[in-house]
Design an enzyme around this catalytic site. Structure first.
Site, PDB file in Angstrom:
ATOM      1  N   THR A 136       0.840  -1.206   0.000  1.00 24.69           N
ATOM      2  CA  THR A 136       0.000   0.000   0.000  1.00 24.69           C
ATOM      3  C   THR A 136       0.869   1.248   0.000  1.00 24.69           C
ATOM      4  O   THR A 136       0.590   2.221  -0.708  1.00 24.69           O
ATOM      5  CB  THR A 136      -0.947   0.006   1.215  1.00 24.69           C
ATOM      6  OG1 THR A 136      -1.655  -1.228   1.264  1.00 24.69           O
ATOM      7  CG2 THR A 136      -1.960   1.139   1.121  1.00 24.69           C
TER       8      THR A 136
ATOM      9  N   ASP B 224      -1.220  -4.277   8.935  1.00 23.91           N
ATOM     10  CA  ASP B 224      -1.758  -5.619   8.683  1.00 23.91           C
ATOM     11  C   ASP B 224      -3.127  -5.767   9.345  1.00 23.91           C
ATOM     12  O   ASP B 224      -3.984  -6.497   8.861  1.00 23.91           O
ATOM     13  CB  ASP B 224      -0.781  -6.670   9.196  1.00 23.91           C
ATOM     14  CG  ASP B 224       0.571  -6.566   8.491  1.00 23.91           C
ATOM     15  OD1 ASP B 224       0.575  -6.604   7.247  1.00 23.91           O
ATOM     16  OD2 ASP B 224       1.595  -6.427   9.164  1.00 23.91           O
TER      17      ASP B 224
ATOM     18  N   LYS C 233       1.564  -4.551  12.837  1.00 17.97           N
ATOM     19  CA  LYS C 233       2.396  -4.256  11.678  1.00 17.97           C
ATOM     20  C   LYS C 233       3.603  -5.181  11.679  1.00 17.97           C
ATOM     21  O   LYS C 233       3.938  -5.756  12.707  1.00 17.97           O
ATOM     22  CB  LYS C 233       2.855  -2.788  11.707  1.00 17.97           C
ATOM     23  CG  LYS C 233       1.694  -1.810  11.526  1.00 17.97           C
ATOM     24  CD  LYS C 233       2.104  -0.341  11.649  1.00 17.97           C
ATOM     25  CE  LYS C 233       3.310   0.041  10.872  1.00 17.97           C
ATOM     26  NZ  LYS C 233       3.197  -0.322   9.416  1.00 17.97           N
TER      27      LYS C 233
ATOM     28  N   GLY D  74       5.799  -6.990   6.456  1.00 17.50           N
ATOM     29  CA  GLY D  74       6.917  -6.754   5.548  1.00 17.50           C
ATOM     30  C   GLY D  74       8.267  -6.776   6.230  1.00 17.50           C
ATOM     31  O   GLY D  74       9.276  -6.406   5.628  1.00 17.50           O
TER      32      GLY D  74
ATOM     33  N   GLU E  99       9.911   0.964  11.340  1.00 18.80           N
ATOM     34  CA  GLU E  99       8.603   1.640  11.281  1.00 18.80           C
ATOM     35  C   GLU E  99       8.262   2.275  12.618  1.00 18.80           C
ATOM     36  O   GLU E  99       7.773   3.409  12.678  1.00 18.80           O
ATOM     37  CB  GLU E  99       7.521   0.637  10.873  1.00 18.80           C
ATOM     38  CG  GLU E  99       7.630   0.220   9.408  1.00 18.80           C
ATOM     39  CD  GLU E  99       6.718  -0.934   9.019  1.00 18.80           C
ATOM     40  OE1 GLU E  99       6.585  -1.192   7.816  1.00 18.80           O
ATOM     41  OE2 GLU E  99       6.141  -1.574   9.910  1.00 18.80           O
TER      42      GLU E  99
END
Length: 223
Positions: free
Chosen positions: A31, A84, A94, A97, A103
């Site tokens: 995204t 997620d 999250k 990835g 992050e």
């Protein structure tokens, strides 16, 4: 609309949160890739970006957007990233990835967290998506046992038949079977386990805004 089209929709919608003349925090994932593509259309209006992963850094630079080290930037007006899972209070899971540590670092130095996601990511209670936890490899087995004592099933994430190695040189365990009803308490507890680098619950650095891609268009949730 397809999931890919929904991602493109929220990626475009996130541009209105980008402050001209400043540096924007940029997350990781499919995204966010749509957001990076959209950001390229206004790259001359921003100083650049702080990126949460090597993959996003490569994409940003390829599009001509300067990337700053997080240590060079005192604070960011906004951090834009996917999730997620996200609950009705703005708490997130999250790390799908594998970039959860960086992050969380970029989220912590940002004044506002804008989550961009499609409507499938909105859940009542976090935990259906396997919870990513970045761990120092020597602690993996013990962390797996600690999650088992909680009722969770933790496995080391693999890539090409070997444990995946993060941008930070660590491993990821993915935990299934949890219902995270108190995300702040859960994040606080697991973060203190020796060997845990970062737990993928974002409750202390939760989203203030979520741009949710739906078949009716972009829905804005404020927390």
């Amino acid at each position: 609309m397809t999931q890919d089209e929904l991602k493109a929709l929220v990626g475009q919608a996130a541009l209105k949160y980008v402050v001209p003349g400043e540096i924007v925090g940029v997350g990781t994932g499919s995204t966010v890739n749509k957001f990076i593509d959209a950001l390229a259309t206004m790259k001359d209006q921003i100083k650049g970006a702080v990126s949460s992963s090597e993959a996003s850094t490569v994409r940003l630079k390829a599009l001509g957007i300067p990337v700053f080290d997080s240590n060079e930037v005192e604070s960011l007006s906004v951090y834009i990233d996917g999730a997620d899972e996200i609950d009705p209070q703005g708490h997130m899971v999250k790390g799908g990835g594998a970039a959860l540590t960086r992050e969380k670092i970029v989220a912590a130095q940002s004044k506002q967290f804008v989550c961009i996601a499609d409507e499938s990511k909105l859940v009542d209670v976090l935990g259906a998506f396997p919870l990513p936890v970045e761990v120092i490899p020597m602690a993996t087995a013990r962390v797996v046992r600690q999650f088992a004592a909680m009722g969770g099933r933790a496995v080391v994430r693999q890539k090409d038949g070997q444990p995946l190695v993060t941008d930070n040189g660590q491993h990821i365990v993915d935990v299934q079977g949890l219902k995270i009803t108190d995300p702040v308490a859960f994040e606080t507890e697991v973060s203190q386990w020796p060997g845990v680098v970062t737990v993928g619950v974002f409750a202390l650095q939760k989203a203030q805004v979520c741009l949710l891609g739906t078949s009716q268009g972009v829905k804005t949730l404020n927390f």
